[in-house]
Write an enzyme that holds these catalytic residues in place. Structure first.
Site, PDB file in Angstrom:
ATOM      1  N   GLU A 181     -85.973-119.243  -3.159  1.00  0.00           N
ATOM      2  CA  GLU A 181     -85.129-119.427  -4.334  1.00  0.00           C
ATOM      3  C   GLU A 181     -83.938-120.296  -3.996  1.00  0.00           C
ATOM      4  O   GLU A 181     -83.545-120.419  -2.846  1.00  0.00           O
ATOM      5  CB  GLU A 181     -84.664-118.075  -4.891  1.00  0.00           C
ATOM      6  CG  GLU A 181     -83.966-117.178  -3.890  1.00  0.00           C
ATOM      7  CD  GLU A 181     -82.448-117.236  -3.946  1.00  0.00           C
ATOM      8  OE1 GLU A 181     -81.883-117.992  -4.761  1.00  0.00           O
ATOM      9  OE2 GLU A 181     -81.807-116.527  -3.163  1.00  0.00           O
ATOM     10  N   SER A 184     -77.033-122.295  -3.245  1.00  0.00           N
ATOM     11  CA  SER A 184     -77.344-121.559  -2.030  1.00  0.00           C
ATOM     12  C   SER A 184     -78.842-121.290  -1.979  1.00  0.00           C
ATOM     13  O   SER A 184     -79.454-121.008  -3.013  1.00  0.00           O
ATOM     14  CB  SER A 184     -76.570-120.243  -2.007  1.00  0.00           C
ATOM     15  OG  SER A 184     -76.796-119.528  -0.812  1.00  0.00           O
ATOM     16  N   HIS A 208     -78.050-115.043  -6.199  1.00  0.00           N
ATOM     17  CA  HIS A 208     -79.187-114.456  -5.465  1.00  0.00           C
ATOM     18  C   HIS A 208     -79.721-113.163  -6.089  1.00  0.00           C
ATOM     19  O   HIS A 208     -80.414-112.385  -5.438  1.00  0.00           O
ATOM     20  CB  HIS A 208     -78.838-114.221  -3.990  1.00  0.00           C
ATOM     21  CG  HIS A 208     -78.487-115.464  -3.246  1.00  0.00           C
ATOM     22  ND1 HIS A 208     -79.415-116.419  -2.923  1.00  0.00           N
ATOM     23  CD2 HIS A 208     -77.293-115.914  -2.778  1.00  0.00           C
ATOM     24  CE1 HIS A 208     -78.815-117.403  -2.267  1.00  0.00           C
ATOM     25  NE2 HIS A 208     -77.528-117.124  -2.178  1.00  0.00           N
TER      26      HIS A 208
END
Length: 152
Positions: free
Chosen positions: A128, A103, A55
Site C-alpha cells: 500500500e 508513505s 496506513h
C-alpha cells in the site's frame, strides 16, 4: 462548486508524487535502492496496491492508476475518491494543505544491514501507499495533479 460524489469520475481528487525516493535514508536509516519495487509492480501493477490514509487498512480512500520506478524513486498517480466519508475527508485535508505526505507499506523480500544502522532495501513487496501527515521519508510528498493526467 463541488463535483457530484457519484459522477463518472467519482468526485475524485487527482494526486501524484513520489512515495519513495531512492538512495535517501528515511528517519529509521533505511535506504530504498533502485529496482526494489520492480518485481512487485510487474506482478500486481498499480491497481494491486491500495491507497490508504495513515496506513489504516480498514477503509481505503482511493485508487492508484499509475506507479513506476524512475531515476528518482517510486512515482505514483491516482485519485482520492469522495464517494465515501474517509475519502471526502482525505481529499479535503489534501486540498487545504493539511496533509501532503506519502508513505509505503511493504514486506521486505531482500535487504542488507547498513554499517551506520538501518537497512539497504533491495527488494520489496509493495502492499500500500498511504496519504500521511508525517512520512518516514520526509521528502516523500504528493501534490494535486491535473485531472487529465490521471487515467480514469
Amino acid at each position: 462548486m463541488e463535483p457530484d460524489a457519484f459522477a463518472p469520475d467519482g468526485g475524485a481528487l487527482p494526486i501524484e508524487g513520489y512515495a519513495s525516493l531512492f538512495n535517501i535514508p528515511d528517519l529509521n536509516g533505511d535506504v530504498v535502492r533502485p529496482g526494489a519495487f520492480a518485481r512487485s509492480l510487474k506482478r500486481q501493477g498499480a491497481r494491486g496496491v491500495r491507497m490508504l490514509f495513515q496506513h489504516e487498512a480498514g477503509e481505503p480512500v482511493g485508487v492508484w492508476d499509475e506507479m513506476r520506478e524512475d531515476a528518482t524513486g517510486l512515482f505514483v498517480r491516482g485519485r482520492v475518491l469522495k464517494a465515501a466519508p474517509r475519502g471526502r475527508a482525505t481529499a479535503s485535508l489534501i486540498a487545504q494543505g493539511a496533509v501532503d505526505g506519502l508513505s509505503i507499506g511493504f514486506r521486505t523480500i531482500r535487504f542488507a544491514p547498513l554499517k551506520a544502522g538501518g537497512r539497504e532495501l533491495i527488494e520489496l513487496d509493495l502492499w500500500e501507499v498511504s496519504v500521511v501527515t508525517f512520512p518516514m521519508l520526509p521528502q516523500a510528498r504528493l501534490r494535486v495533479a491535473e485531472p487529465a493526467a490521471v487515467a480514469a
